[in-house]
Each structure stands twice: as C-alpha cells, then as structure tokens.
Design a protein around this motif. Structure first.
Motif, PDB file in Angstrom:
ATOM      1  N   TYR A  85       0.811  -1.216   0.090  1.00  0.00           N
ATOM      2  CA  TYR A  85      -0.056  -0.079   0.032  1.00  0.00           C
ATOM      3  C   TYR A  85       0.944   1.212   0.044  1.00  0.00           C
ATOM      4  N   GLU A  86       0.332   2.337  -0.566  1.00  0.00           N
ATOM      5  CA  GLU A  86       0.916   3.867  -0.203  1.00  0.00           C
ATOM      6  C   GLU A  86       0.721   4.112   1.046  1.00  0.00           C
ATOM      7  N   MET A  87       1.508   4.952   1.573  1.00  0.00           N
ATOM      8  CA  MET A  87       1.238   5.566   2.979  1.00  0.00           C
ATOM      9  C   MET A  87       1.094   7.045   2.832  1.00  0.00           C
ATOM     10  N   ASP A  88      -0.009   7.242   3.526  1.00  0.00           N
ATOM     11  CA  ASP A  88      -0.459   8.957   3.534  1.00  0.00           C
ATOM     12  C   ASP A  88       0.613   9.551   4.432  1.00  0.00           C
ATOM     13  N   GLY A  89       0.340  11.035   4.570  1.00  0.00           N
ATOM     14  CA  GLY A  89       0.976  11.789   5.514  1.00  0.00           C
ATOM     15  C   GLY A  89       0.999  11.256   6.999  1.00  0.00           C
ATOM     16  N   LYS A  90       0.055  10.810   7.379  1.00  0.00           N
ATOM     17  CA  LYS A  90      -0.295  10.364   8.699  1.00  0.00           C
ATOM     18  C   LYS A  90       0.308   8.857   8.877  1.00  0.00           C
ATOM     19  N   GLY A  91       0.855   8.085   8.009  1.00  0.00           N
ATOM     20  CA  GLY A  91       1.396   7.019   8.235  1.00  0.00           C
ATOM     21  C   GLY A  91       0.211   5.598   8.021  1.00  0.00           C
ATOM     22  N   ASN A  92      -0.763   6.193   7.538  1.00  0.00           N
ATOM     23  CA  ASN A  92      -1.738   4.938   7.336  1.00  0.00           C
ATOM     24  C   ASN A  92      -1.850   4.765   5.830  1.00  0.00           C
ATOM     25  N   LYS A  93      -2.136   3.371   5.567  1.00  0.00           N
ATOM     26  CA  LYS A  93      -2.145   2.964   4.178  1.00  0.00           C
ATOM     27  C   LYS A  93      -3.426   3.451   3.553  1.00  0.00           C
ATOM     28  N   SER A  94      -3.322   3.918   2.141  1.00  0.00           N
ATOM     29  CA  SER A  94      -4.216   4.561   1.301  1.00  0.00           C
ATOM     30  C   SER A  94      -4.446   3.914   0.088  1.00  0.00           C
ATOM     31  N   THR A  95      -3.707   3.810  -0.870  1.00  0.00           N
ATOM     32  CA  THR A  95      -3.887   3.353  -2.012  1.00  0.00           C
ATOM     33  C   THR A  95      -2.928   1.799  -2.427  1.00  0.00           C
ATOM     34  N   ILE A  96      -3.820   0.752  -3.035  1.00  0.00           N
ATOM     35  CA  ILE A  96      -3.038  -0.306  -3.220  1.00  0.00           C
ATOM     36  C   ILE A  96      -2.185  -0.211  -4.348  1.00  0.00           C
ATOM     37  N   ILE A  97      -0.851  -0.697  -4.133  1.00  0.00           N
ATOM     38  CA  ILE A  97       0.206  -0.644  -5.342  1.00  0.00           C
ATOM     39  C   ILE A  97       0.205  -1.975  -6.046  1.00  0.00           C
ATOM     40  N   ILE A 119       3.616  -2.733   3.799  1.00  0.00           N
ATOM     41  CA  ILE A 119       3.344  -4.096   3.235  1.00  0.00           C
ATOM     42  C   ILE A 119       2.549  -4.646   4.385  1.00  0.00           C
ATOM     43  N   TYR A 120       1.260  -5.133   4.005  1.00  0.00           N
ATOM     44  CA  TYR A 120       0.040  -5.262   5.061  1.00  0.00           C
ATOM     45  C   TYR A 120      -0.437  -6.946   4.555  1.00  0.00           C
ATOM     46  N   ASP A 121      -0.671  -7.515   5.642  1.00  0.00           N
ATOM     47  CA  ASP A 121      -1.251  -8.849   5.606  1.00  0.00           C
ATOM     48  C   ASP A 121      -2.825  -8.784   5.402  1.00  0.00           C
ATOM     49  N   ASP A 122      -3.357  -8.875   4.566  1.00  0.00           N
ATOM     50  CA  ASP A 122      -5.033  -8.762   4.514  1.00  0.00           C
ATOM     51  C   ASP A 122      -5.672  -9.847   5.131  1.00  0.00           C
ATOM     52  N   LEU A 123      -5.316 -10.924   5.151  1.00  0.00           N
ATOM     53  CA  LEU A 123      -6.010 -12.094   5.763  1.00  0.00           C
ATOM     54  C   LEU A 123      -5.900 -11.913   7.311  1.00  0.00           C
ATOM     55  N   LYS A 124      -4.637 -11.822   7.878  1.00  0.00           N
ATOM     56  CA  LYS A 124      -4.432 -11.580   9.272  1.00  0.00           C
ATOM     57  C   LYS A 124      -4.511 -10.072   9.910  1.00  0.00           C
ATOM     58  N   GLN A 125      -4.721  -9.057   8.705  1.00  0.00           N
ATOM     59  CA  GLN A 125      -4.811  -7.855   9.056  1.00  0.00           C
ATOM     60  C   GLN A 125      -3.952  -7.176  10.084  1.00  0.00           C
ATOM     61  N   VAL A 126      -2.624  -7.498   9.507  1.00  0.00           N
ATOM     62  CA  VAL A 126      -1.360  -7.248  10.506  1.00  0.00           C
ATOM     63  C   VAL A 126      -0.313  -6.245   9.348  1.00  0.00           C
ATOM     64  N   ASP A 127       0.501  -5.320   9.942  1.00  0.00           N
ATOM     65  CA  ASP A 127       1.585  -4.671   9.273  1.00  0.00           C
ATOM     66  C   ASP A 127       2.605  -5.495   9.121  1.00  0.00           C
ATOM     67  N   ILE A 128       3.257  -5.859   8.064  1.00  0.00           N
ATOM     68  CA  ILE A 128       4.575  -6.430   7.972  1.00  0.00           C
ATOM     69  C   ILE A 128       5.515  -5.774   8.261  1.00  0.00           C
ATOM     70  N   THR A 129       5.610  -4.633   7.350  1.00  0.00           N
ATOM     71  CA  THR A 129       6.763  -3.694   7.686  1.00  0.00           C
ATOM     72  C   THR A 129       6.079  -2.386   6.813  1.00  0.00           C
ATOM     73  N   LYS A 130       6.743  -1.158   7.526  1.00  0.00           N
ATOM     74  CA  LYS A 130       6.644   0.247   7.032  1.00  0.00           C
ATOM     75  C   LYS A 130       7.896   0.671   6.528  1.00  0.00           C
ATOM     76  N   LEU A 131       7.942   1.391   5.545  1.00  0.00           N
ATOM     77  CA  LEU A 131       9.146   2.265   4.994  1.00  0.00           C
ATOM     78  C   LEU A 131       8.687   3.435   4.521  1.00  0.00           C
ATOM     79  N   ALA A 132       9.327   4.695   5.192  1.00  0.00           N
ATOM     80  CA  ALA A 132       9.140   6.017   4.617  1.00  0.00           C
ATOM     81  C   ALA A 132      10.248   6.202   3.565  1.00  0.00           C
ATOM     82  N   LEU A 133       9.732   6.833   2.647  1.00  0.00           N
ATOM     83  CA  LEU A 133      10.532   7.394   1.601  1.00  0.00           C
ATOM     84  C   LEU A 133      11.083   8.716   1.602  1.00  0.00           C
TER      85      LEU A 133
END
Length: 133
Positions: A85-97, A119-133
């Motif tokens: 997912y794309e990360m918005d300014g607040k650190g939340n997921k916004s758009t699927i890549i 990177i988010y697991d949709d089945l377990k609904q868990v964040d795997i990793t976040k990376l700011a660019l």
C-alpha cells in the motif's frame, strides 16, 4: 495400403512439410516477441539510473522512479496475502500498489510519488513492515 493411397500419402506429407513452416512464419511475424524484450530491458536500465528516492530495511529495498516503484523483497514473507500500500502523510495505508509473494524484484506502475509504503497482510490484518521514502 494400395499404390494410389501411398502416392496420395506421400504428396500430402510433402505438401504439409512445405505449408506448415510458412503458416508458422506468417503467424509469428507480427508478434514482436524478441524486440519488445530488448526495449523493456533498455528502459529499465535507463530508469534505474534516474532513481528519485531509495530506502531499505531488513525485509525490502525500495526504489522510486518517475512513474514506477521497484521493490526488492530480500527474503520470503511468512504471510501469504502480502499487499503493498501507499502510505499517506499520517502513516496510514491509502492506495493499493500491488501484491508480493516470494523473494524477487517487483515493479509496479504508480501515478504519484508515495510518502512511503506499507506491506500489509490482508488475511491476518497485520502490518508486516513500513518504510518511509
């Protein structure tokens, strides 16, 4: 087989030996199979030189270009439904890549430059990793 059938059989096979390669050549000529691979490799090599942003952690390495994002997955994830997912300014997921599965290089087209990726697991609904660019 009678002599007439043997002659017909011989002529039919000779005709097929001539006609089938011609049909194959005519059907392949418009596919541009070999030229498209060379162009794609050239554009990827050119675009790698003009990376706008790059970030890395222990799971992934991300390179952002003008209209695409390249994600190198260093090790296989334990989660089967890993979505980028794309990360918005607040650190939340916004758009699927896109979706990633196994170790490798993934290239996705993007419309605008993301602030980061999740990177988010949709089945377990868990964040795997976040990376700011």
């Amino acid at each position: 087989m009678t002599s007439g059938l043997r002659k017909a059989h011989k002529y039919i096979w000779l005709l097929l030996v001539i006609i089938i390669p011609i049909i194959i050549a005519l059907s392949i000529k418009d596919l541009d199979v070999f030229s498209s691979n060379n162009q794609t490799l050239t554009t990827i090599k050119e675009s790698k030189n003009s990376s706008l942003n790059m970030a890395e952690n222990d799971v992934i390495k991300v390179s952002v270009f003008e209209n695409q994002i390249e994600i190198i997955l260093k090790s296989t994830l334990k989660n089967s439904a890993s979505v980028v997912y794309e990360m918005d300014g607040k650190g939340n997921k916004s758009t699927i890549i896109g979706q990633i599965t196994t170790t490798g290089i993934y290239t996705f087209k993007i419309n605008n430059l993301p602030k980061g990726i999740i990177i988010y697991d949709d089945l377990k609904q868990v964040d795997i990793t976040k990376l700011a660019l």
